[in-house]
Write a protein that holds these residues in place. Sequence first.
Motif, short mmCIF file in Angstrom:
data_model
loop_
_atom_site.label_atom_id
_atom_site.label_comp_id
_atom_site.label_asym_id
_atom_site.label_seq_id
_atom_site.Cartn_x
_atom_site.Cartn_y
_atom_site.Cartn_z
N GLN A 62 11.52 5.25 3.40
CA GLN A 62 10.59 4.14 3.18
C GLN A 62 10.18 4.05 1.71
OE1 GLN A 62 9.69 1.99 5.59
NE2 GLN A 62 10.96 3.11 7.06
N PRO A 63 9.90 2.85 1.22
CA PRO A 63 9.34 2.71 -0.13
C PRO A 63 7.86 3.04 -0.12
CG PRO A 63 9.52 0.57 0.89
CD PRO A 63 10.12 1.55 1.87
N ASN A 64 7.32 3.31 -1.31
CA ASN A 64 5.88 3.49 -1.49
C ASN A 64 5.31 4.63 -0.65
OD1 ASN A 64 5.72 1.14 -3.24
ND2 ASN A 64 5.93 -0.08 -1.38
N VAL A 65 6.02 5.75 -0.63
CA VAL A 65 5.55 6.92 0.10
C VAL A 65 5.33 8.06 -0.89
CG1 VAL A 65 6.07 8.64 1.87
CG2 VAL A 65 6.72 6.25 2.23
N PRO A 114 0.82 -1.21 0.00
CA PRO A 114 0.00 0.00 0.00
C PRO A 114 0.86 1.26 0.00
CG PRO A 114 -0.77 -1.56 1.64
CD PRO A 114 0.55 -2.07 1.14
N LEU A 115 0.39 2.28 -0.69
CA LEU A 115 1.06 3.56 -0.67
C LEU A 115 0.69 4.31 0.61
CD1 LEU A 115 0.67 4.96 -4.30
CD2 LEU A 115 2.73 4.02 -3.25
N LEU A 116 1.62 5.07 1.12
CA LEU A 116 1.36 5.95 2.26
C LEU A 116 1.57 7.38 1.78
CD1 LEU A 116 0.87 6.58 5.26
CD2 LEU A 116 3.34 6.30 5.62
N GLY A 117 0.52 8.18 1.84
CA GLY A 117 0.64 9.59 1.50
C GLY A 117 0.88 10.41 2.75
N VAL A 118 1.99 11.15 2.80
CA VAL A 118 2.33 11.92 3.99
C VAL A 118 2.38 13.40 3.66
CG1 VAL A 118 3.58 10.03 5.08
CG2 VAL A 118 4.84 11.61 3.62
N THR A 119 1.92 14.20 4.59
CA THR A 119 1.91 15.64 4.43
C THR A 119 1.96 16.28 5.80
OG1 THR A 119 0.72 17.51 3.41
CG2 THR A 119 -0.62 15.75 4.41
N ILE A 122 -4.81 3.32 -8.55
CA ILE A 122 -4.32 2.92 -7.23
C ILE A 122 -5.37 3.28 -6.18
CG2 ILE A 122 -2.55 3.32 -5.48
CD1 ILE A 122 -0.59 3.91 -7.76
N THR A 123 -5.88 2.26 -5.53
CA THR A 123 -6.89 2.48 -4.49
C THR A 123 -6.40 2.06 -3.12
OG1 THR A 123 -7.85 0.29 -4.94
CG2 THR A 123 -8.78 2.18 -6.14
N ASP A 124 -5.29 1.32 -3.08
CA ASP A 124 -4.77 0.81 -1.82
C ASP A 124 -3.74 1.80 -1.27
OD1 ASP A 124 -4.22 -0.77 0.34
OD2 ASP A 124 -3.17 -2.33 -0.78
N TYR A 125 -4.23 2.80 -0.53
CA TYR A 125 -3.32 3.80 0.04
C TYR A 125 -3.95 4.39 1.30
CZ TYR A 125 -6.34 7.37 -2.07
OH TYR A 125 -7.41 8.15 -2.42
#
Length: 244
Positions: free
Chosen positions: A79-82, A24-29, A59-62
């Motif tokens: 980290q990967p996928n960020v 899963p992607l992690l969106g950080v802000t 992409i829906t898994d985040y």
Amino acid sequence: MRLLFRCLGLVLGLCASATLLAAPLLGVTEESSYAYVRDGQIQGPAVRVVKAVLARAGITDYQLAIYPWARAYDLALGQPNVVIFPIVRTPARERSFHWVGEFARTVPTLYRLRSNAALPFKALADARDYSIAVVRDDIREHYLLANGFTRLVETADNSETFRRLLGGQVQIAAMSPSEVQRRCDVEQVACDQVQAVLSLDEIAAALYIALSRNTPNEVVVKVTAAFNALQAEGAIAPLLRDEP
């Protein structure tokens, strides 16, 4: 045989999709005028852009999370996928991320309380003797440190920066006009209490969506292509207009 190939093609397609979404992607802000919590949900102009881009990329898994800037930045570095947003693209950061696309611009500015009109400001050097609140590891902190500033007060986020200025704990706050307006709205204070005294035009910059460097290439390609498609369609600008 034709049926076999058709089935094989379907299986390969499913495998490609599974590979893309395996982690899963992690969106950080950080909390800002571009991303904030409202009614228990992470919302804001940049959040809408990121959601639209990921949807176009399939992409829906985040998950999305708001952190102090230093924490968000460290996660995206290590980290990967960020997905990190918004982030200023600088030469020092160029090789640390995959740069998806520019969606806005910012002009960092120094602010004082209007009641503290005795502070003389004609040039950047005039501010060196005063205490300045800056978000930890933000481009504004890096810029002021590079210019010999030693009285910087690190904060976790823009809300703390603003509160320190209002509370008289610092004499100056380094923020952007949109951030100040957002904090005035949230804190329910009149924005005429603060005054912009100097724009840091040298670091006026584009705000980007970026992906961590060790994110799989197929994710980078899909997300970047999705952003470019939305930009070409003129779909990004409307998403940046805040909710009424």
